[in-house]
Every structure is written in structure tokens, then in C-alpha cells.
Design a protein around this motif. Structure first.
Motif, short mmCIF file in Angstrom:
data_model
loop_
_atom_site.label_atom_id
_atom_site.label_comp_id
_atom_site.label_asym_id
_atom_site.label_seq_id
_atom_site.Cartn_x
_atom_site.Cartn_y
_atom_site.Cartn_z
N LEU A 38 0.82 -1.21 0.00
CA LEU A 38 0.00 0.00 0.00
C LEU A 38 0.85 1.26 0.00
N SER A 39 1.98 1.24 0.70
CA SER A 39 2.88 2.40 0.68
C SER A 39 3.42 2.63 -0.73
N GLY A 40 3.78 1.56 -1.39
CA GLY A 40 4.24 1.67 -2.79
C GLY A 40 3.15 2.22 -3.69
N TYR A 41 1.93 1.77 -3.47
CA TYR A 41 0.80 2.27 -4.25
C TYR A 41 0.62 3.77 -4.03
N GLY A 42 0.65 4.18 -2.75
CA GLY A 42 0.51 5.59 -2.42
C GLY A 42 1.63 6.43 -3.01
N LEU A 43 2.85 5.91 -2.98
CA LEU A 43 3.99 6.62 -3.56
C LEU A 43 3.83 6.76 -5.06
N ALA A 44 3.39 5.70 -5.72
CA ALA A 44 3.17 5.76 -7.17
C ALA A 44 2.12 6.81 -7.52
N LEU A 45 1.07 6.93 -6.70
CA LEU A 45 0.07 7.97 -6.94
C LEU A 45 0.71 9.36 -6.90
N GLN A 46 1.57 9.58 -5.90
CA GLN A 46 2.24 10.88 -5.76
C GLN A 46 3.18 11.14 -6.92
N VAL A 47 4.00 10.16 -7.26
CA VAL A 47 4.99 10.33 -8.33
C VAL A 47 4.31 10.65 -9.65
N HIS A 48 3.19 10.02 -9.90
CA HIS A 48 2.51 10.20 -11.17
C HIS A 48 1.41 11.27 -11.13
N GLY A 49 1.29 11.94 -9.99
CA GLY A 49 0.33 13.03 -9.87
C GLY A 49 -1.12 12.61 -9.97
N VAL A 50 -1.43 11.42 -9.49
CA VAL A 50 -2.79 10.91 -9.53
C VAL A 50 -3.49 11.28 -8.23
N ASP A 51 -4.63 11.95 -8.34
CA ASP A 51 -5.38 12.37 -7.15
C ASP A 51 -6.51 11.37 -6.91
N GLU A 52 -6.16 10.28 -6.22
CA GLU A 52 -7.14 9.24 -5.94
C GLU A 52 -7.73 9.37 -4.55
N GLY A 53 -7.12 10.17 -3.68
CA GLY A 53 -7.59 10.24 -2.31
C GLY A 53 -7.22 9.01 -1.52
N PHE A 54 -5.96 8.65 -1.51
CA PHE A 54 -5.46 7.46 -0.84
C PHE A 54 -5.62 7.60 0.67
N ASP A 55 -6.39 6.70 1.28
CA ASP A 55 -6.76 6.79 2.71
C ASP A 55 -6.15 5.70 3.58
N LEU A 56 -5.28 4.87 3.02
CA LEU A 56 -4.83 3.69 3.75
C LEU A 56 -3.40 3.76 4.25
N GLY A 57 -2.88 4.96 4.41
CA GLY A 57 -1.57 5.12 5.03
C GLY A 57 -1.64 4.73 6.50
N GLN A 58 -0.51 4.51 7.11
CA GLN A 58 -0.48 4.08 8.51
C GLN A 58 -1.13 5.09 9.45
N VAL A 59 -1.15 6.35 9.08
CA VAL A 59 -1.77 7.37 9.94
C VAL A 59 -2.90 8.12 9.22
N GLY A 60 -3.46 7.54 8.19
CA GLY A 60 -4.51 8.20 7.42
C GLY A 60 -5.90 7.97 7.96
N PRO A 61 -6.90 8.27 7.14
CA PRO A 61 -8.30 8.15 7.56
C PRO A 61 -8.72 6.76 8.04
N PHE A 62 -8.21 5.70 7.42
CA PHE A 62 -8.55 4.35 7.88
C PHE A 62 -8.06 4.14 9.31
N ALA A 63 -6.82 4.55 9.58
CA ALA A 63 -6.26 4.43 10.94
C ALA A 63 -7.06 5.27 11.93
N GLN A 64 -7.45 6.47 11.54
CA GLN A 64 -8.25 7.32 12.42
C GLN A 64 -9.59 6.66 12.73
N TRP A 65 -10.21 6.07 11.73
CA TRP A 65 -11.49 5.40 11.92
C TRP A 65 -11.34 4.24 12.91
N LEU A 66 -10.26 3.45 12.75
CA LEU A 66 -10.02 2.34 13.69
C LEU A 66 -9.88 2.86 15.11
N SER A 67 -9.15 3.96 15.26
CA SER A 67 -8.95 4.53 16.59
C SER A 67 -10.27 5.02 17.19
#
Length: 116
Positions: A38-67
Motif C-alpha cells: 500500500l505504501s508503494g501504491y501511495g507513492l506511485a500515486l504521488q509520483v505520477h500526480g494521480v489524485d485518488e484520495g489514498f486513505d490507507l496510510g499508517q496514519v490516514g483516515p482508515f487508521a483514524q477510523w479504527l482509533s
């Protein structure tokens, strides 16, 4: 049946491939390896300028929801939180169950905002 890779639209399509064939992507159901994918996926989005709204980083929205919903500490990220709290359920299975719950909550939030 998984989609061909050239038909994948977003990270959730990628995760469906992982769900269907976990051994191809993560060894022994490792959430740490999944987080690397998932980190590689998120990095690829940034490198290629794709605005997908990636929420699955270790401290992103998914993590906040779990907390918020489970009261889990996110000091070491969602991978550690799931592993520490999944009991007898295999961590990868617990991840997908929680991901499904999170996506369902997002869909119900979106429905509430947009109305019937």
C-alpha cells in the motif's frame, strides 16, 4: 474472479486481488507486507500526480477510523493495532473485515449527506 491488472481503477480493486490471492502479494498473511504494498501504491500515486484520495496510510483516515470506532492506539500504525487486537482471527482476515466495515461506514455517511 479477479480483474486483469489493466482494468484496476483504484486501491480497492488492488486489494480485491490481494483478498482473492493473498499468497501472490503478501507472504504468510503479513500485514507489514500489505502495508508495504500500500505504501508503494501511495507513492506511485504521488509520483505520477494521480489524485485518488489514498486513505490507507499508517496514519490516514482508515487508521483514524479504527482509533475512533475501536479505541485502538495508532502509535505504531493500523497494522500493529489490528495484529494486537484481532484475537484468534488471522490478521489479514481481520484487516479485510475491518476494511469492509470502514467502506460501509463511508458509503452510509455519503448517503446521509446526499440524501435519498
Amino acid at each position: 474472479m479477479p480483474k486483469p491488472f489493466d482494468e484496476l481503477r483504484n486501491v480497492y480493486d488492488v486489494l480485491e486481488h490481494v483478498r482473492l490471492r493473498p499468497g501472490m502479494f503478501v507472504s504468510n498473511g503479513s500485514l507489514d507486507e500489505l502495508a508495504l504494498v500500500l505504501s508503494g501504491y501511495g507513492l506511485a500515486l504521488q509520483v505520477h500526480g494521480v489524485d485518488e484520495g489514498f486513505d490507507l496510510g499508517q496514519v490516514g483516515p482508515f487508521a483514524q477510523w479504527l482509533s475512533w470506532t475501536h479505541g485502538w492506539s495508532m502509535v505504531r500504525g493500523w497494522t500493529a493495532a489490528i495484529e494486537e487486537n484481532c484475537g484468534d482471527v488471522p490478521p489479514l482476515e481481520a484487516f479485510f473485515r475491518l476494511l469492509d466495515e470502514w467502506r460501509a461506514s463511508l458509503a452510509s455517511d455519503q448517503e446521509a449527506v446526499s440524501g435519498p
